[in-house]
Scaffold this motif. Structure first.
Motif, PDB file in Angstrom:
ATOM      1  N   GLN A  51       0.832  -1.202   0.000  1.00  9.61           N
ATOM      2  CA  GLN A  51       0.000   0.000   0.000  1.00  9.61           C
ATOM      3  C   GLN A  51       0.869   1.254   0.000  1.00  9.61           C
ATOM      4  O   GLN A  51       0.582   2.204  -0.722  1.00  9.61           O
ATOM      5  CB  GLN A  51      -0.934   0.015   1.207  1.00  9.61           C
ATOM      6  CG  GLN A  51      -1.805   1.255   1.266  1.00  9.61           C
ATOM      7  CD  GLN A  51      -2.808   1.228   2.394  1.00  9.61           C
ATOM      8  OE1 GLN A  51      -3.306   0.186   2.757  1.00  9.61           O
ATOM      9  NE2 GLN A  51      -3.102   2.382   2.947  1.00  9.61           N
ATOM     10  N   SER A  52       1.933   1.247   0.775  1.00  2.00           N
ATOM     11  CA  SER A  52       2.799   2.432   0.827  1.00  2.00           C
ATOM     12  C   SER A  52       3.462   2.693  -0.529  1.00  2.00           C
ATOM     13  O   SER A  52       3.602   3.843  -0.943  1.00  2.00           O
ATOM     14  CB  SER A  52       3.852   2.285   1.919  1.00  2.00           C
ATOM     15  OG  SER A  52       4.687   1.180   1.667  1.00  2.00           O
ATOM     16  N   HIS A  53       3.839   1.635  -1.220  1.00  4.73           N
ATOM     17  CA  HIS A  53       4.431   1.788  -2.554  1.00  4.73           C
ATOM     18  C   HIS A  53       3.391   2.332  -3.531  1.00  4.73           C
ATOM     19  O   HIS A  53       3.686   3.222  -4.342  1.00  4.73           O
ATOM     20  CB  HIS A  53       4.978   0.453  -3.033  1.00  4.73           C
ATOM     21  CG  HIS A  53       5.881   0.558  -4.216  1.00  4.73           C
ATOM     22  ND1 HIS A  53       6.570  -0.503  -4.711  1.00  4.73           N
ATOM     23  CD2 HIS A  53       6.215   1.594  -5.018  1.00  4.73           C
ATOM     24  CE1 HIS A  53       7.267  -0.127  -5.767  1.00  4.73           C
ATOM     25  NE2 HIS A  53       7.067   1.141  -5.968  1.00  4.73           N
ATOM     26  N   ALA A  54       2.175   1.826  -3.462  1.00  2.00           N
ATOM     27  CA  ALA A  54       1.097   2.306  -4.333  1.00  2.00           C
ATOM     28  C   ALA A  54       0.791   3.777  -4.047  1.00  2.00           C
ATOM     29  O   ALA A  54       0.577   4.564  -4.977  1.00  2.00           O
ATOM     30  CB  ALA A  54      -0.150   1.450  -4.148  1.00  2.00           C
ATOM     31  N   LEU A  55       0.794   4.152  -2.780  1.00  2.00           N
ATOM     32  CA  LEU A  55       0.545   5.553  -2.424  1.00  2.00           C
ATOM     33  C   LEU A  55       1.631   6.467  -2.987  1.00  2.00           C
ATOM     34  O   LEU A  55       1.341   7.546  -3.508  1.00  2.00           O
ATOM     35  CB  LEU A  55       0.453   5.706  -0.904  1.00  2.00           C
ATOM     36  CG  LEU A  55      -0.785   5.095  -0.246  1.00  2.00           C
ATOM     37  CD1 LEU A  55      -0.629   5.069   1.265  1.00  2.00           C
ATOM     38  CD2 LEU A  55      -2.038   5.845  -0.654  1.00  2.00           C
ATOM     39  N   ARG A  56       2.888   6.035  -2.904  1.00  2.00           N
ATOM     40  CA  ARG A  56       3.990   6.834  -3.463  1.00  2.00           C
ATOM     41  C   ARG A  56       3.856   6.961  -4.979  1.00  2.00           C
ATOM     42  O   ARG A  56       4.102   8.023  -5.548  1.00  2.00           O
ATOM     43  CB  ARG A  56       5.341   6.215  -3.108  1.00  2.00           C
ATOM     44  CG  ARG A  56       5.779   6.497  -1.688  1.00  2.00           C
ATOM     45  CD  ARG A  56       7.246   6.158  -1.463  1.00  2.00           C
ATOM     46  NE  ARG A  56       7.622   4.824  -1.905  1.00  2.00           N
ATOM     47  CZ  ARG A  56       7.608   3.734  -1.147  1.00  2.00           C
ATOM     48  NH1 ARG A  56       7.236   3.814   0.104  1.00  2.00           N
ATOM     49  NH2 ARG A  56       7.966   2.567  -1.641  1.00  2.00           N
TER      50      ARG A  56
ATOM     51  N   LYS B  20      -1.181   7.991   4.981  1.00  2.00           N
ATOM     52  CA  LYS B  20      -1.159   6.664   5.590  1.00  2.00           C
ATOM     53  C   LYS B  20      -2.075   5.659   4.906  1.00  2.00           C
ATOM     54  O   LYS B  20      -1.915   4.462   5.076  1.00  2.00           O
ATOM     55  CB  LYS B  20      -1.536   6.773   7.062  1.00  2.00           C
ATOM     56  CG  LYS B  20      -0.536   7.592   7.845  1.00  2.00           C
ATOM     57  CD  LYS B  20      -0.893   7.696   9.288  1.00  2.00           C
ATOM     58  CE  LYS B  20       0.151   8.569   9.975  1.00  2.00           C
ATOM     59  NZ  LYS B  20      -0.113   8.821  11.331  1.00  2.00           N
ATOM     60  N   SER B  21      -3.056   6.150   4.141  1.00  4.51           N
ATOM     61  CA  SER B  21      -4.004   5.231   3.496  1.00  4.51           C
ATOM     62  C   SER B  21      -4.559   5.871   2.230  1.00  4.51           C
ATOM     63  O   SER B  21      -4.383   7.067   1.995  1.00  4.51           O
ATOM     64  CB  SER B  21      -5.151   4.898   4.454  1.00  4.51           C
ATOM     65  OG  SER B  21      -5.946   6.052   4.672  1.00  4.51           O
ATOM     66  N   PHE B  22      -5.246   5.057   1.446  1.00  6.83           N
ATOM     67  CA  PHE B  22      -5.870   5.570   0.228  1.00  6.83           C
ATOM     68  C   PHE B  22      -6.967   6.574   0.562  1.00  6.83           C
ATOM     69  O   PHE B  22      -7.142   7.562  -0.145  1.00  6.83           O
ATOM     70  CB  PHE B  22      -6.441   4.422  -0.612  1.00  6.83           C
ATOM     71  CG  PHE B  22      -5.381   3.582  -1.254  1.00  6.83           C
ATOM     72  CD1 PHE B  22      -4.632   4.073  -2.308  1.00  6.83           C
ATOM     73  CD2 PHE B  22      -5.126   2.300  -0.804  1.00  6.83           C
ATOM     74  CE1 PHE B  22      -3.649   3.302  -2.906  1.00  6.83           C
ATOM     75  CE2 PHE B  22      -4.146   1.520  -1.393  1.00  6.83           C
ATOM     76  CZ  PHE B  22      -3.403   2.025  -2.446  1.00  6.83           C
TER      77      PHE B  22
ATOM     78  N   LEU C 121      -5.248   9.835   1.460  1.00  3.32           N
ATOM     79  CA  LEU C 121      -4.748  10.471   0.241  1.00  3.32           C
ATOM     80  C   LEU C 121      -5.892  11.096  -0.555  1.00  3.32           C
ATOM     81  O   LEU C 121      -5.798  12.241  -0.992  1.00  3.32           O
ATOM     82  CB  LEU C 121      -4.002   9.457  -0.628  1.00  3.32           C
ATOM     83  CG  LEU C 121      -3.568   9.953  -2.010  1.00  3.32           C
ATOM     84  CD1 LEU C 121      -2.579  11.099  -1.897  1.00  3.32           C
ATOM     85  CD2 LEU C 121      -2.980   8.819  -2.816  1.00  3.32           C
ATOM     86  N   THR C 122      -6.965  10.352  -0.727  1.00  2.00           N
ATOM     87  CA  THR C 122      -8.094  10.851  -1.510  1.00  2.00           C
ATOM     88  C   THR C 122      -8.695  12.101  -0.873  1.00  2.00           C
ATOM     89  O   THR C 122      -8.952  13.092  -1.566  1.00  2.00           O
ATOM     90  CB  THR C 122      -9.169   9.754  -1.660  1.00  2.00           C
ATOM     91  OG1 THR C 122      -8.568   8.600  -2.245  1.00  2.00           O
ATOM     92  CG2 THR C 122     -10.309  10.217  -2.534  1.00  2.00           C
ATOM     93  N   GLU C 123      -8.899  12.067   0.435  1.00  2.00           N
ATOM     94  CA  GLU C 123      -9.486  13.224   1.120  1.00  2.00           C
ATOM     95  C   GLU C 123      -8.592  14.450   1.020  1.00  2.00           C
ATOM     96  O   GLU C 123      -9.055  15.550   0.713  1.00  2.00           O
ATOM     97  CB  GLU C 123      -9.760  12.883   2.585  1.00  2.00           C
ATOM     98  CG  GLU C 123     -10.919  11.923   2.769  1.00  2.00           C
ATOM     99  CD  GLU C 123     -11.089  11.457   4.203  1.00  2.00           C
ATOM    100  OE1 GLU C 123     -10.225  11.778   5.064  1.00  2.00           O
ATOM    101  OE2 GLU C 123     -12.085  10.763   4.477  1.00  2.00           O
ATOM    102  N   ARG C 124      -7.307  14.276   1.281  1.00  2.00           N
ATOM    103  CA  ARG C 124      -6.378  15.413   1.212  1.00  2.00           C
ATOM    104  C   ARG C 124      -6.274  15.959  -0.208  1.00  2.00           C
ATOM    105  O   ARG C 124      -6.288  17.169  -0.427  1.00  2.00           O
ATOM    106  CB  ARG C 124      -4.994  15.002   1.700  1.00  2.00           C
ATOM    107  CG  ARG C 124      -4.908  14.787   3.182  1.00  2.00           C
ATOM    108  CD  ARG C 124      -3.528  14.267   3.545  1.00  2.00           C
ATOM    109  NE  ARG C 124      -3.470  13.859   4.922  1.00  2.00           N
ATOM    110  CZ  ARG C 124      -2.668  14.411   5.819  1.00  2.00           C
ATOM    111  NH1 ARG C 124      -1.853  15.378   5.476  1.00  2.00           N
ATOM    112  NH2 ARG C 124      -2.665  13.986   7.062  1.00  2.00           N
ATOM    113  N   ALA C 125      -6.146  15.056  -1.163  1.00  2.94           N
ATOM    114  CA  ALA C 125      -5.986  15.478  -2.557  1.00  2.94           C
ATOM    115  C   ALA C 125      -7.238  16.190  -3.067  1.00  2.94           C
ATOM    116  O   ALA C 125      -7.134  17.195  -3.773  1.00  2.94           O
ATOM    117  CB  ALA C 125      -5.660  14.273  -3.433  1.00  2.94           C
ATOM    118  N   GLU C 126      -8.413  15.686  -2.703  1.00  2.35           N
ATOM    119  CA  GLU C 126      -9.648  16.350  -3.131  1.00  2.35           C
ATOM    120  C   GLU C 126      -9.783  17.732  -2.499  1.00  2.35           C
ATOM    121  O   GLU C 126     -10.248  18.669  -3.151  1.00  2.35           O
ATOM    122  CB  GLU C 126     -10.866  15.493  -2.785  1.00  2.35           C
ATOM    123  CG  GLU C 126     -11.070  14.333  -3.722  1.00  2.35           C
ATOM    124  CD  GLU C 126     -12.326  13.546  -3.417  1.00  2.35           C
ATOM    125  OE1 GLU C 126     -12.965  13.111  -4.385  1.00  2.35           O
ATOM    126  OE2 GLU C 126     -12.679  13.367  -2.233  1.00  2.35           O
TER     127      GLU C 126
END
Length: 132
Positions: free
Chosen positions: A71-76, A96-98, A101-106
């Protein structure tokens, strides 16, 4: 309509072709291959593509891999393949999780669209308008 002999001969030809790998060689391009890590590295966010859609697209590709990545590799990978300026804003955030990431990015994406980061994002100057 067709003689019985035609059906038997046709089946024999197909069976022989299959057994001799001619069938596989002929139709192998129709088989979807599992994505590799190299292909994922080149999977970039498209211009105008919402960050949620991009994350889902890359996650879907990750799930189809023969040798899954962490998961960490996929997030990077996702963060590295985002478009600018979103990539710059989120690259140093502790993700730390998808979902995180999604919430922050949105949130950042919405801020960019609303002009909240206009003072931070440098305006690109065209080559012909630069002063020497």
């Amino acid at each position: 309509m067709f003689p019985k002999e035609f059906g038997r001969n046709y089946c024999t030809v197909v069976l022989e072709a299959y057994q001799s790998n001619l069938f596989i060689e002929r139709f192998i391009q129709n088989v979807e291959t599992a994505p590799t890590i190299t292909r994922l590295c080149y999977l970039k966010q498209r211009p105008g593509e919402k960050v949620r859609d991009f994350i889902q697209r890359l996650r879907s590709s990750c799930n189809k891999m023969r040798d899954p990545i962490s998961q960490s590799h996929a997030l990077r990978l996702i963060v590295n393949n985002l478009t600018q300026p979103l990539k710059s804003f989120i690259s140093n955030a502790p993700i730390k999780s998808f979902i995180d990431l999604t919430e922050r990015a949105e949130c950042i994406e919405a801020g960019i669209e609303n002009g909240a980061f206009d003072a931070v994002i440098p305006v690109k100057v065209r080559e012909d308008t630069k002063k020497n």
